[in-house]
Design an enzyme around this catalytic site. Structure first.
Site, mmCIF file in Angstrom:
data_model
loop_
_atom_site.group_PDB
_atom_site.id
_atom_site.type_symbol
_atom_site.label_atom_id
_atom_site.label_comp_id
_atom_site.label_asym_id
_atom_site.label_seq_id
_atom_site.Cartn_x
_atom_site.Cartn_y
_atom_site.Cartn_z
ATOM 1 N N HIS A 151 6.439 -3.721 -8.958
ATOM 2 C CA HIS A 151 7.217 -4.415 -7.833
ATOM 3 C C HIS A 151 7.870 -5.764 -8.381
ATOM 4 O O HIS A 151 8.638 -6.291 -7.909
ATOM 5 C CB HIS A 151 6.272 -4.984 -6.654
ATOM 6 C CG HIS A 151 5.468 -6.063 -7.058
ATOM 7 N ND1 HIS A 151 4.024 -5.903 -7.127
ATOM 8 C CD2 HIS A 151 5.423 -7.562 -6.973
ATOM 9 C CE1 HIS A 151 3.521 -6.964 -7.356
ATOM 10 N NE2 HIS A 151 4.210 -7.937 -7.388
ATOM 11 N N ASP B 188 6.003 6.904 0.406
ATOM 12 C CA ASP B 188 5.563 5.506 0.701
ATOM 13 C C ASP B 188 3.961 5.436 0.509
ATOM 14 O O ASP B 188 3.325 4.788 0.945
ATOM 15 C CB ASP B 188 5.677 5.065 2.356
ATOM 16 C CG ASP B 188 5.822 3.571 2.381
ATOM 17 O OD1 ASP B 188 6.054 2.925 1.541
ATOM 18 O OD2 ASP B 188 5.340 3.075 3.583
ATOM 19 N N SER C 280 0.888 -11.841 -9.988
ATOM 20 C CA SER C 280 0.987 -10.358 -10.007
ATOM 21 C C SER C 280 1.475 -9.909 -11.356
ATOM 22 O O SER C 280 2.200 -10.429 -11.973
ATOM 23 C CB SER C 280 2.191 -9.957 -9.183
ATOM 24 O OG SER C 280 2.308 -10.631 -7.896
#
Length: 358
Positions: free
Chosen positions: A150, A215, A291
């Site tokens: 991400h 998803d 992250s």
């Protein structure tokens, strides 16, 4: 005589895994991406441990689809590679889920800012690097950095900074040669700066790219970056994630560049609270920017007769979970399963023969 974990002579030992083989089957050229997504360090997931555990295991064809991957090159070109999986283990790899949201501080802030070049430039802290999109990564080979998917792709599109992605290495600033420059205050942390290296290409699994994977992206929130030149630092090997009960003290460790402490490398450790096949749930204090940090443990390597740290996961983010009607929050790391190990190792080595032992 078997030595039990409670024995003073017991050592937490790296298990030996026979990992499957993942090989490219075909590669297609895709249209150049638009690079129009915002780099979001906070993402949301309502699917907690029970949700993931109750999801049906994916089929062989689904797993092949999830482990197919896109490769983004520095010139903006993009390819998609389909893979074949051989000697597939009995366990499936992946479960249905979504993404994550804001990292939290749990009660007393137990993070440690790492100051001084004697620590920052030494292993294992020196393996942590900063991405130009704002995340953290970990050195896993001479030219490779492991991070969260991400940080460069929002599940639908590449983020704006992905084409000119750079990796920052923390270095001590040179002291000025002016008057009084030989006087130092030991109470003041030494100021640091970053040296940046451009990224040559990036691999992202299709499991993260939601339009192609129902998803279930949370389980596949990892990416590998190849640098344009070697970084010349010691790196940390990747390893297959053992069950949480086999981890030393049931704990994990990671270091990252949390946003609320700019310019600082922040180290933490904490207990694993729960796990699924693909995810570790813990309450390590963390803020956005951490992250993509490599989650590691130190265990005994029987074959080499020495202690060895390995990265067993990638810190992903935050989840609110409904625990028997009471909301509870966890930070989540993506586990390196045998299949993910085979894939990431092949991305690094380009040779499956070097990726048979996890």
């Amino acid at each position: 005589m078997n030595v039990m974990p409670s024995s003073p002579h017991w050592k937490p030992t790296w298990p030996s895994y026979r990992v499957p083989v993942i090989l490219p089957q075909s590669t297609l050229n895709l249209d150049k991406p638009q690079f129009d997504a915002e780099a979001r360090l906070e993402v949301v997931s309502p699917c907690g441990p029970a949700c993931h555990k109750s999801s049906p295991l994916p089929t062989y064809e689904e797993v092949k689809n999830y482990l197919s991957y896109e490769t983004l090159y520095a010139n903006g070109s993009l390819t998609e590679t389909e893979v074949g999986i051989y000697i597939l283990s009995n366990s499936g790899d992946g479960s249905r889920g979504r993404s994550r949201t804001k990292r939290q501080i749990y009660g007393y802030d137990s993070r440690f800012s790492i100051f001084g070049k004697d620590f920052l430039l030494n292993y294992p802290f020196s393996t942590s690097v900063k991405l130009s999109t704002g995340c953290t990564g970990t050195l896993v080979a001479e030219k490779h950095v492991l991070t969260a998917a991400h940080c460069i792709h929002d599940g639908k599109s590449y983020v704006k900074g992905a084409q000119k992605l750079r990796v920052g290495f923390l270095k001590p600033k040179q002291k000025d040669g002016g008057k009084g420059s030989n006087i130092t205050n030991s109470a003041m942390p030494e100021k640091m700066k970053f040296q940046w290296i451009r990224v040559k290409r990036t691999h992202v699994p299709k499991g993260w790219i939601k339009g192609n994977a129902n998803d279930i992206g949370m389980d596949y929130d990892y990416a590998l970056l190849e640098l344009k030149k070697p970084h010349k630092r010691k790196f940390m090997k990747i390893g297959v994630s053992p069950p949480a009960r086999h981890l030393p003290g049931g704990r994990i460790h990671f270091s990252g560049y949390d946003n609320d402490r700019p310019g600082n490398l922040v180290y933490r450790f904490c207990d694993v609270k729960d796990e699924t096949y693909d995810l570790l749930y813990q309450q390590c204090d963390a803020q956005p920017g951490a992250s993509g940090s490599g989650v590691y443990v130190r265990m005994w390597k029987r074959q080499n007769h020495k202690w060895e740290r390995k990265i067993i996961g990638i810190f992903s983010g935050h989840q609110w979970v409904d625990m028997n009607g009471t909301p509870q929050d966890f930070n989540v790391a993506v586990r390196i399963t045998p299949l993910k190990y085979a894939q990431i190792c092949y991305w690094i080595k380009g040779n499956y023969l070097d990726c048979r032992e996890g």
